[in-house]
Design an enzyme around this catalytic site. Structure first.
Site, PDB file in Angstrom:
ATOM      1  CE  LYS A 175      -3.727  -2.454   0.708  1.00 34.39           C
ATOM      2  NZ  LYS A 175      -4.821  -2.741  -0.425  1.00 34.39           N
ATOM      3  CG  HIS A 294      -7.292  -9.984  -6.401  1.00 39.16           C
ATOM      4  ND1 HIS A 294      -8.465  -9.665  -6.653  1.00 39.16           N
ATOM      5  CD2 HIS A 294      -6.871  -9.692  -5.134  1.00 39.16           C
ATOM      6  CE1 HIS A 294      -8.824  -8.740  -5.682  1.00 39.16           C
ATOM      7  NE2 HIS A 294      -7.756  -8.725  -4.708  1.00 39.16           N
TER       8      HIS A 294
END
Length: 475
Positions: A175, A294
């Site tokens: 992040k 994902h």
């Protein structure tokens, strides 16, 4: 052949519209071991009988169309048609029922999830006679599943490659997910891996944007993981997202990852598509790469209870198409996931043989024969206080992935990774000693804080963080 389903040309052709149930509702049908079975939650329009609605689903997802056609006489519908063979009410829902449909194996191309879904969840979901339609489960017979390669490697081969046993694997999504330069991104990867994580991860929407082109990211991440491996003596990995706008570009990225010598790549299998995913999975097996999957976009398909497709179906499709990891919810974090439902599809991902169990949403017994299993990934809003519950819920064969729960540590990325590794090791040790993590988990974490200042700091930061919302997908 009964008069209702007679299709020989000698019978003659009578134009017009006929009821689907005359041909496609067959409650006397005995399913075959080779049939693909589907359980649909059907909400018909007012006035449409359940038998007609169930038959319409069977027809429109197999050989039927809205009117009689003369070319029906050139084939055998009895051989190729889907059949609605059972209907059961949904408790508490007067306007809904479960329609069970059997499809003959010859309707589907071997080794193609794309073709399977094009038929079973194709045009029928827009059918006007239905207010809503949801595919709850599929039974994939061994005769069909054996036409698929499945996961590139599977759980045991991955553990052998990594030389890591007896505990869940730890990961972290870097992040902020967008905006970092490639060098700063690689620095974050290095710090997390050095601190004790097994994997770091590209976020699902990190592909090749102007602020960070894919080749630069791949190079800096490879440098980071090799440096972390040298310092820790452990095998490390970073999920390099190979998802791209074309299959050719995707494969170019996977080839470059292999040339760098990294152990794992990543793909967004729903937005990328099943054809691309299966292509990449075959390449990964042939070239020794693990494949992380994902599920971006899944909630568009699976979150509503009345319409769409349950994630357990998407999970089965992924196991056939190919992937070594897939995100599967957390039960305790910020993303959707009721415990029994989640454990149901986690077993469908990992186990060889799964018994029918309606209490966990499993409508059919599923036999995967020898197809390798997939590691479920718990990710989304989790932190060190969740570690006991995650260890107890998912067990050893899982990946526990902390993004903000690593990078949000007040002392930095490496201490955040240390905190997660210490919490995990403490929970695994406590479990192995016979302690009940569901009851004593918080105490186990507090005890570990005494000899890990990094964990103590993390526990203080996240002691009040909770995501208390009711789940939408319940049984």
């Amino acid at each position: 052949m009964s008069p209702k389903t007679e299709t020989k040309a000698s019978v003659g052709f009578k134009a017009g519209v006929k009821d689907y149930r005359l041909t496609y509702y067959t409650p006397e049908y005995q399913t075959k071991d080779t049939d693909i079975l589907a359980a649909f939650r059907v909400t018909p329009q007012p006035g449409v009988p359940p038998e007609e609605a169930g038959a319409a689903v069977a027809a429109e997802s197999s050989t039927g169309t809205w009117t009689t056609v003369w070319t029906d006489g050139l084939t055998s519908l009895d051989r190729y048609k889907g059949r609605c063979y059972d209907i059961e009410p949904v408790p508490g829902e007067e306007s809904q029922f479960i329609a069970y449909v059997a499809y003959p194996l010859d309707l589907f191309e071997e080794g193609s999830v794309t073709n399977l879904f094009t038929s079973i969840v194709g045009n029928v979901f827009g059918f006007k006679a239905l207010r809503a339609l949801r595919l709850e489960d599929l039974r994939i017979p061994p005769a069909y599943s054996k036409t698929f390669q499945g996961p590139p490697h599977g759980i045991q081969v991955e553990r052998d490659k990594l030389n890591k046993y007896g505990r869940p694997l730890l990961g972290c999504t870097i992040k902020p997910k967008l905006g970092l330069s490639a060098k700063n991104y690689g620095r974050a990867v290095y710090e997390c891996l050095r601190g004790g994580l097994d994997f770091t991860k590209d976020d699902e929407n990190v592909n090749s944007q102007p602020f960070m082109r894919w080749r630069d990211r791949f190079v800096f991440c490879a440098e980071a993981l090799y440096k972390a491996q040298a310092e820790t003596g452990e095998i490390k990995g970073h999920y390099l997202n190979a998802t791209a706008g074309t299959c050719e570009e995707m494969m170019k990225r996977a080839v470059f990852a292999r040339e760098l010598g990294v152990p794992i790549v990543m793909h967004d299998y729903l937005t990328g598509g099943f054809t691309a995913n299966t292509t990449l999975a075959h390449y990964c097996r042939d070239n020794g790469l693990l494949l992380h999957i994902h599920r971006a976009m899944h909630a568009v398909i699976d979150r509503q209870r009345n319409h769409g497709m349950h994630f357990r179906v998407l999970a089965k499709a992924l196991r056939m198409s190919g992937g070594d990891h897939i995100h599967a919810g957390t039960v305790v974090g910020k993303l959707e996931g009721e415990r029994e439902v989640t454990l149901g599809f986690v077993d469908l991902l990992r186990d060889n043989y799964i018994e029918k169990d309606r209490s966990r949403g499993i409508y059919f017994t599923q036999d995967w024969v020898s197809m390798p299993g997939v590691l479920p990934v718990a990710s989304g809003g989790i932190h060190v206080w969740h570690m006991p519950a995650l260890t107890e819920i998912f067990g050893d064969d899982s990946v526990l992935q902390f993004g903000g729960g690593t990078l949000g540590h007040p002392w930095g990325n490496a201490p955040g990774a240390v905190a997660n590794r210490v919490a995990l090791e403490a929970c695994v040790q406590a479990r192995n000693e016979g302690r009940d993590l569901a009851r004593e988990g918080n105490e186990v974490v507090r005890e570990a804080c005494k000899w890990s200042p990094e964990l103590a700091a993390a526990c203080e930061v996240w002691k009040e963080i909770k995501f208390e919302f009711d789940t939408i997908d319940y049984l």
